[in-house]
Design an enzyme around this catalytic site. Structure first.
Site, mmCIF file in Angstrom:
data_model
loop_
_atom_site.group_PDB
_atom_site.id
_atom_site.type_symbol
_atom_site.label_atom_id
_atom_site.label_comp_id
_atom_site.label_asym_id
_atom_site.label_seq_id
_atom_site.Cartn_x
_atom_site.Cartn_y
_atom_site.Cartn_z
ATOM 1 N N GLU A 1 1.105 -1.457 -0.569
ATOM 2 C CA GLU A 1 0.013 0.480 0.100
ATOM 3 C C GLU A 1 0.433 1.130 -0.239
ATOM 4 O O GLU A 1 0.825 2.039 0.611
ATOM 5 C CB GLU A 1 -1.034 -0.065 0.805
ATOM 6 C CG GLU A 1 -1.843 -1.242 0.896
ATOM 7 C CD GLU A 1 -2.353 -0.991 2.615
ATOM 8 O OE1 GLU A 1 -4.269 -1.990 2.077
ATOM 9 O OE2 GLU A 1 -2.143 -0.889 3.333
HETATM 10 C C1 TNX Z 1 -4.728 -3.877 4.162
HETATM 11 S S1 TNX Z 1 -2.936 -6.147 3.273
HETATM 12 C C2 TNX Z 1 -3.268 -3.955 4.559
HETATM 13 C C3 TNX Z 1 -3.340 -3.103 6.292
HETATM 14 C C4 TNX Z 1 -4.321 -3.303 6.649
HETATM 15 C C5 TNX Z 1 -5.606 -4.531 5.989
HETATM 16 C C6 TNX Z 1 -6.902 -4.453 7.096
HETATM 17 C C7 TNX Z 1 -1.875 -5.353 3.243
HETATM 18 C C8 TNX Z 1 -0.372 -5.713 3.286
HETATM 19 N N1 TNX Z 1 -1.924 -4.118 4.170
HETATM 20 O O1 TNX Z 1 -2.679 -2.541 6.121
HETATM 21 O O2 TNX Z 1 -4.006 -3.128 8.304
HETATM 22 O O3 TNX Z 1 -5.584 -3.942 4.550
HETATM 23 O O4 TNX Z 1 -8.263 -5.104 6.626
#
Ligand code: TNX
Length: 708
Positions: A349
């Protein structure tokens, strides 16, 4: 397991004469039906590779029973001591652990000198009246076997206080080894800080299901949780926040705390994988170290709930240098404290990172890691930049990504996985719509998120690592089977508070992290543990739900605050047809689309969420049939026409077209027949949106519904 199915069906059939249909047998009712000889009265999770019936009464522990370790190896003796400590509180016995005893009697024998063919984690277990023998090739296999032994004892053995009863190990002959070498669980200690004692407790809970890796998500926007020598601000500032909390002083692990966690995990044959997330998810670092920001000014500590908000400054050589030096220090310290092979570098992200910025992070972080002789682990996004060939990438895509495989528009996730595969990486599978423990079970779950849908126990169980990056029909896996190292369940903590359908309000209740972890992990973590451990050929939802149900009393005895999810025949819980239910077949629920209030709308199948449009109230009628009223519309299910006619909803009129005869069958499932036509409610397929019509009885699985 077969017996309990048969028992359930028999009792339900008897009960059809009365209006209340038990969906599961109760213990007292079970006495009414003489049980058939039962080859395996125990219920093991995860299901072992093989188990054979053994006649006889089983081995009853006495205060004189010895735990005989056929070795002087300290790790093997340690497993013996662990077992004695496990059995102590509930039995009240202080069992002697003896080393190198060659002719043990009245003993649980632990033999670490079994054949090499058992592998590091395999074991055999035999128990009969004379005793129990667990054999493995080394201490780790003994430890896994001891977890099975635990489940052969009565559930009360998990109690922390003395229970007076007989302690008989069910007779069994088991041979077992794992499908995958990596079976992990991730705790998001960054968004919610878990004190050391709570992490240890969770380690024990996970080890009971043969989980062998604890991934600690140590850093994120909302907090930096590990002390780094020479950088006190990282914890004095970076650890002062959590999601929804400010002003903390000790919301981090000191080096001593972290060592304590690692050594406890090691004693449970669990590897700790520390994650230092970047280049995004770094607000806590940016708040602590000014030079990581492009304007060289520290950010304000962050306690909000957003993701994708932060990035190390990687715009110019000077700042890339700052980040590189920072990561070198952090990773040096973390590597020093971590005996396991991996450092997880995050990589998820980063909406604002250019490819060059992202690559600069990956280069700095991977070289710091390999420079300390550690193996790079990261989210699958790391694949977009150069990673060492032996890296381990963690895939968190979902079914939607699978639909894109082989089309002109493959999703970014699938493209990143392809890049990772091309670089030689291996993969751990954490598909978010099956393996994310922070997804709500259903609409009413008090904690968690639903961006990846609702993850029922069945969804947590019904997937396979070899098809998580394959097309929907299971072919064309982007990750070759031999590159799959295993599975990991991920317990994020963005919304670890009650009422988390919205953001917290002043009245929000914040559970202790351990209560959140128990509720979200049990029963889904054992489901994922079985996906990782048991052979694919043993994978069977009906078998699993029966075995899982028997774990409930163990969790109750141990004080684990689990969620008694629907669809599992928990012992002693009587379900009745009258009342409000989800009506499901093929893993999908009967759904009034969009909660329509229009007469004539036809319900379809959809992923279960137990929301109002998937809730049907069964009201008994004098002729023994039921009406089925949808909770979102208040309308009744009605049969239209003859064979092939749709089931629709219409204003309730109490005519025969709206009456349904419910007949129990196998596996707590029912057929639903129109009182007007005698035809069965039938789903066209198990796909979302599948039509539901009335059809003659064909014996199809899509004519058998759970009403739970
Ligand atoms: C996505 S999937 C994230 C996290 C969040 C989560 C909540 C991923 C590697 N990162 O930063 O906590 O979704 O479901």
């Amino acid at each position: 397991m077969r017996r309990s199915h048969r028992r359930g069906r028999r009792l339900v059939a008897l009960a059809t004469a009365v209006v209340t249909l038990p969906l599961t047998a109760t213990l007292s009712q079970a006495a009414a039906a003489p049980p058939a000889p039962d080859p395996a009265p125990y219920a093991l999770v995860p299901q072992p590779v093989s188990q054979q019936a053994v006649a006889g009464a089983g081995f009853t522990l006495t205060p004189q029973t010895r735990i005989a370790v056929l070795s002087r190896d300290s790790a093997a003796v340690g497993v013996g001591t662990y077992l004695a400590q496990l059995l102590g509180p509930a039995t009240g016995y202080n069992l002697a652990v003896v080393k190198d005893d060659r002719a043990p009697k009245n003993a649980i024998v632990l033999d670490p000198d079994g054949p090499k063919s058992l592998g590091d984690e395999g074991y055999t277990l035999t128990s009969d009246e004379r005793g129990v023998v667990v054999r493995a090739h080394g201490a780790q296999g003994l430890f896994r076997g001891v977890q099975t032994l635990r489940q052969l004892l009565p559930a009360a053995v998990e109690s922390p206080t003395r229970q007076s009863r007989a302690w008989t190990v069910s007779p069994a002959k088991i041979s077992d080894s794992p499908r995958y070498e990596y079976r992990g669980v991730m705790l998001d200690v960054a968004r919610r800080f878990y004190p050391v004692a709570q992490v240890k407790r969770y380690i024990d809970e996970a080890a009971a299901y043969k989980i062998n890796t604890l991934h600690l998500h140590l850093t994120d926007d909302q907090g930096w949780r590990i002390a780094i020598e020479g950088m006190p601000e990282l914890t004095s500032i970076g650890a002062s926040t959590q999601s929804g909390f400010t002003g903390g002083r000790d919301w981090y692990y000191s080096a001593a705390d972290y060592k304590e966690i690692v050594s406890y995990a090691t004693s449970r044959f669990m590897t700790v994988v520390p994650e230092i997330d970047g280049p995004g998810h770094t607000e806590a670092a940016l708040a602590s170290v000014p030079g990581l920001n492009c304007d060289d000014k520290a950010k304000a500590p962050y306690s909000g709930f957003d993701v994708g908000i932060s990035l190390y400054c990687l715009e110019d050589a000077a700042h890339i240098g700052n980040t590189r030096r920072f990561l070198a220090k952090v990773i040096k310290e973390v590597a020093k404290l971590t005996p396991g092979p991996y450092i997880h570098l995050g990589g998820d992200e980063t909406p604002d990172a250019s490819p060059e910025e992202y690559a600069a992070y990956v280069k700095a972080a991977t070289s710091a890691t390999t420079g300390r002789d550690k193996t790079v682990m990261g989210w699958h996004q790391l694949g977009q930049s150069g990673v060492p060939a032996n890296s381990l990438l963690q895939y968190w895509g979902e079914d939607e990504d699978r639909e894109s495989i082989g089309t002109a528009e493959e999703t970014k996730s699938i493209r990143e996985v392809r890049q990772g595969v091309a670089q030689g990486a291996k993969f751990v599978m954490s598909p978010s719509d099956h393996a994310y423990l922070d997804m709500k079970y259903e609409v009413a779950t008090p904690y968690g998120l639903s961006w990846s849908g609702y993850v029922s126990v069945q969804r947590a169980y019904e997937w396979d690592p070899t098809t998580s990056t394959a097309k929907p029909d299971g072919t064309g896996s982007v990750v070759p089977a031999e590159r799959i190292a295993g599975v990991e369940a991920a317990l994020w903590a963005d919304r670890a508070y009650e009422g988390s359908n919205g953001l917290p309000t002043p009245d929000t209740r914040w559970p202790a992290p351990q209560d959140y972890a128990d509720y979200m992990s049990f029963p889904r973590l054992p489901a994922l543990a079985e996906v990782g451990w048991s052979p694919r050929s043993a994978h069977d939802w009906n078998s699993f739900r029966q075995r899982l149900a028997q774990q409930g009393p163990r969790w109750t005895a141990a004080g684990i605050g689990y969620y008694a999810a629907h669809g599992i025949p928990w012992p002693g819980v009587v379900k009745t047809v009258p009342g409000a239910h989800s009506v499901e077949t093929g893993g999908k629920a009967l759904d009034n689309p969009g909660g329509s209030t229009t007469d004539g709308t036809a319900p379809v199948l959809w992923s279960p969420n137990r929301g109002p449009n998937q809730t049907w109230t069964f009201a008994p009628q004098p002729d023994g049939s039921y009406t089925m009223t949808n909770k979102s519309s208040g309308k009744c299910a009605e049969a239209t026409g003859a064979a092939g006619g749709a089931v629709v909803q219409r204003t309730c009129d109490n005519q025969t077209g709206q009456r349904w005869k419910i007949t129990p069958g196998d596996n707590d499932q029912y057929t639903i027949a129109s009182a007007a036509t005698g035809l069965l409610v039938t789903a066209a397929s198990a796909a979302n949106g599948a039509m539901v019509t009335q059809q003659p009885d064909t014996g199809s699985a899509l004519q058998h519904w759970s009403i739970d």
